[in-house]
Scaffold this motif. Sequence first.
Motif, PDB file in Angstrom:
ATOM      1  N   ALA A 195       9.381 -20.455 -30.162  1.00 17.16           N
ATOM      2  CA  ALA A 195       8.402 -20.876 -31.160  1.00 17.16           C
ATOM      3  C   ALA A 195       7.461 -21.929 -30.574  1.00 17.16           C
ATOM      4  O   ALA A 195       6.251 -21.889 -30.823  1.00 17.16           O
ATOM      5  CB  ALA A 195       9.117 -21.421 -32.393  1.00 17.16           C
ATOM      6  N   LYS A 196       8.008 -22.847 -29.793  1.00 16.53           N
ATOM      7  CA  LYS A 196       7.167 -23.872 -29.161  1.00 16.53           C
ATOM      8  C   LYS A 196       6.162 -23.240 -28.201  1.00 16.53           C
ATOM      9  O   LYS A 196       4.985 -23.626 -28.181  1.00 16.53           O
ATOM     10  CB  LYS A 196       8.032 -24.899 -28.424  1.00 16.53           C
ATOM     11  N   LYS A 197       6.600 -22.273 -27.410  1.00 16.05           N
ATOM     12  CA  LYS A 197       5.685 -21.585 -26.477  1.00 16.05           C
ATOM     13  C   LYS A 197       4.615 -20.810 -27.233  1.00 16.05           C
ATOM     14  O   LYS A 197       3.438 -20.866 -26.873  1.00 16.05           O
ATOM     15  CB  LYS A 197       6.475 -20.642 -25.563  1.00 16.05           C
ATOM     16  N   LEU A 198       5.032 -20.115 -28.271  1.00 19.83           N
ATOM     17  CA  LEU A 198       4.074 -19.360 -29.090  1.00 19.83           C
ATOM     18  C   LEU A 198       3.086 -20.285 -29.760  1.00 19.83           C
ATOM     19  O   LEU A 198       1.879 -20.025 -29.780  1.00 19.83           O
ATOM     20  CB  LEU A 198       4.822 -18.509 -30.122  1.00 19.83           C
ATOM     21  N   ASN A 199       3.583 -21.391 -30.275  1.00 15.86           N
ATOM     22  CA  ASN A 199       2.719 -22.378 -30.939  1.00 15.86           C
ATOM     23  C   ASN A 199       1.700 -22.937 -29.953  1.00 15.86           C
ATOM     24  O   ASN A 199       0.515 -23.082 -30.283  1.00 15.86           O
ATOM     25  CB  ASN A 199       3.580 -23.492 -31.537  1.00 15.86           C
ATOM     26  N   SER A 200       2.117 -23.247 -28.733  1.00 10.79           N
ATOM     27  CA  SER A 200       1.207 -23.783 -27.712  1.00 10.79           C
ATOM     28  C   SER A 200       0.147 -22.750 -27.322  1.00 10.79           C
ATOM     29  O   SER A 200      -1.012 -23.111 -27.107  1.00 10.79           O
ATOM     30  CB  SER A 200       1.984 -24.199 -26.467  1.00 10.79           C
TER      31      SER A 200
ATOM     32  N   VAL B  56       8.572 -23.589 -35.289  1.00 13.40           N
ATOM     33  CA  VAL B  56       8.912 -24.822 -34.571  1.00 13.40           C
ATOM     34  C   VAL B  56       9.672 -25.817 -35.448  1.00 13.40           C
ATOM     35  O   VAL B  56      10.814 -26.186 -35.132  1.00 13.40           O
ATOM     36  CB  VAL B  56       7.641 -25.486 -33.979  1.00 13.40           C
ATOM     37  N   ALA B  57       9.073 -26.258 -36.546  1.00 13.82           N
ATOM     38  CA  ALA B  57       9.667 -27.336 -37.347  1.00 13.82           C
ATOM     39  C   ALA B  57      11.050 -26.971 -37.890  1.00 13.82           C
ATOM     40  O   ALA B  57      11.998 -27.759 -37.780  1.00 13.82           O
ATOM     41  CB  ALA B  57       8.730 -27.718 -38.488  1.00 13.82           C
ATOM     42  N   ASP B  58      11.165 -25.776 -38.465  1.00 19.06           N
ATOM     43  CA  ASP B  58      12.463 -25.395 -39.022  1.00 19.06           C
ATOM     44  C   ASP B  58      13.527 -25.236 -37.937  1.00 19.06           C
ATOM     45  O   ASP B  58      14.677 -25.616 -38.140  1.00 19.06           O
ATOM     46  CB  ASP B  58      12.352 -24.097 -39.826  1.00 19.06           C
ATOM     47  N   HIS B  59      13.155 -24.686 -36.784  1.00 19.20           N
ATOM     48  CA  HIS B  59      14.150 -24.506 -35.735  1.00 19.20           C
ATOM     49  C   HIS B  59      14.579 -25.829 -35.101  1.00 19.20           C
ATOM     50  O   HIS B  59      15.739 -25.981 -34.711  1.00 19.20           O
ATOM     51  CB  HIS B  59      13.684 -23.482 -34.693  1.00 19.20           C
ATOM     52  N   ILE B  60      13.675 -26.777 -35.009  1.00 17.47           N
ATOM     53  CA  ILE B  60      14.066 -28.109 -34.526  1.00 17.47           C
ATOM     54  C   ILE B  60      15.104 -28.703 -35.481  1.00 17.47           C
ATOM     55  O   ILE B  60      16.147 -29.215 -35.053  1.00 17.47           O
ATOM     56  CB  ILE B  60      12.837 -29.040 -34.390  1.00 17.47           C
ATOM     57  N   LYS B  61      14.825 -28.610 -36.759  1.00 15.53           N
ATOM     58  CA  LYS B  61      15.721 -29.167 -37.781  1.00 15.53           C
ATOM     59  C   LYS B  61      17.080 -28.449 -37.770  1.00 15.53           C
ATOM     60  O   LYS B  61      18.129 -29.089 -37.765  1.00 15.53           O
ATOM     61  CB  LYS B  61      15.058 -29.036 -39.157  1.00 15.53           C
ATOM     62  N   VAL B  62      17.057 -27.129 -37.752  1.00 14.99           N
ATOM     63  CA  VAL B  62      18.306 -26.359 -37.782  1.00 14.99           C
ATOM     64  C   VAL B  62      19.103 -26.552 -36.493  1.00 14.99           C
ATOM     65  O   VAL B  62      20.331 -26.676 -36.529  1.00 14.99           O
ATOM     66  CB  VAL B  62      18.021 -24.866 -38.058  1.00 14.99           C
ATOM     67  N   HIS B  63      18.416 -26.611 -35.367  1.00 16.80           N
ATOM     68  CA  HIS B  63      19.108 -26.821 -34.092  1.00 16.80           C
ATOM     69  C   HIS B  63      19.856 -28.154 -34.117  1.00 16.80           C
ATOM     70  O   HIS B  63      21.029 -28.230 -33.711  1.00 16.80           O
ATOM     71  CB  HIS B  63      18.109 -26.750 -32.941  1.00 16.80           C
ATOM     72  N   ALA B  64      19.188 -29.199 -34.592  1.00 17.09           N
ATOM     73  CA  ALA B  64      19.843 -30.512 -34.681  1.00 17.09           C
ATOM     74  C   ALA B  64      21.032 -30.459 -35.644  1.00 17.09           C
ATOM     75  O   ALA B  64      22.093 -31.039 -35.368  1.00 17.09           O
ATOM     76  CB  ALA B  64      18.839 -31.566 -35.138  1.00 17.09           C
ATOM     77  N   ALA B  65      20.885 -29.750 -36.757  1.00 13.66           N
ATOM     78  CA  ALA B  65      21.982 -29.646 -37.732  1.00 13.66           C
ATOM     79  C   ALA B  65      23.174 -28.899 -37.135  1.00 13.66           C
ATOM     80  O   ALA B  65      24.330 -29.296 -37.349  1.00 13.66           O
ATOM     81  CB  ALA B  65      21.488 -28.949 -39.000  1.00 13.66           C
ATOM     82  N   LEU B  66      22.905 -27.831 -36.392  1.00 12.17           N
ATOM     83  CA  LEU B  66      24.005 -27.091 -35.767  1.00 12.17           C
ATOM     84  C   LEU B  66      24.737 -27.943 -34.737  1.00 12.17           C
ATOM     85  O   LEU B  66      25.973 -27.902 -34.652  1.00 12.17           O
ATOM     86  CB  LEU B  66      23.493 -25.799 -35.123  1.00 12.17           C
ATOM     87  N   LYS B  67      24.009 -28.729 -33.965  1.00 11.95           N
ATOM     88  CA  LYS B  67      24.656 -29.633 -33.006  1.00 11.95           C
ATOM     89  C   LYS B  67      25.546 -30.639 -33.744  1.00 11.95           C
ATOM     90  O   LYS B  67      26.648 -30.948 -33.296  1.00 11.95           O
ATOM     91  CB  LYS B  67      23.604 -30.364 -32.177  1.00 11.95           C
ATOM     92  N   ASP B  68      25.050 -31.124 -34.879  1.00 14.56           N
ATOM     93  CA  ASP B  68      25.836 -32.042 -35.696  1.00 14.56           C
ATOM     94  C   ASP B  68      27.083 -31.343 -36.244  1.00 14.56           C
ATOM     95  O   ASP B  68      28.175 -31.925 -36.261  1.00 14.56           O
ATOM     96  CB  ASP B  68      24.983 -32.599 -36.841  1.00 14.56           C
TER      97      ASP B  68
END
Length: 182
Positions: free
Chosen positions: A174-179, A134-146
Amino acid sequence: MNARHLLAATAVLATGIAAAQFALAQTTTQDKSGAPGMSKSDANRLIAIAQANLAEVAAGKMASEKSNNPDVKAFAQMMVDDHSKGLEETKKVAAAKNVTLPAEPDAAHKKMAAHLGTLSGPAFDKEYVSKAGVADHIKVHAALKDDIANAHDADVKALASKLEPTVAHHEEMAKKLNSAMK
């Protein structure tokens, strides 16, 4: 030419040299033809994309070996497969742009791997999914959008655009798996 004209010509020449040096300092690479390459910020974007892929492959391999949870193992294997492909794509762009990429995860991800190495069972699964998932993909997703919005190099922009949907999918999974693990 009198002294005043010589001084003015020297000032113009010095200004031109300074402008050329500034422009050269902004360019860190050359393409394969030897022409000036991408800006330092775009080279750093490419390095960050490689770093994210390296970290996900390393963490995914660890999770594939350590986890006993079939859902976590499946997610981890998808991370290894997809991010290995992403890393290969990144290497192709970097080679064309003469950018040297890192060969191993950065210090923060090595620290996370060391911590994950101390865990086992459900504690490992939860930490892997919440951090590398979750955490790394949130960060990387935002970076790719940037990167898509702000990269100047067309190849970096295209790479980010190609990888973004996969990372968005990983983030959602990852969010679904985490939940489901709580």
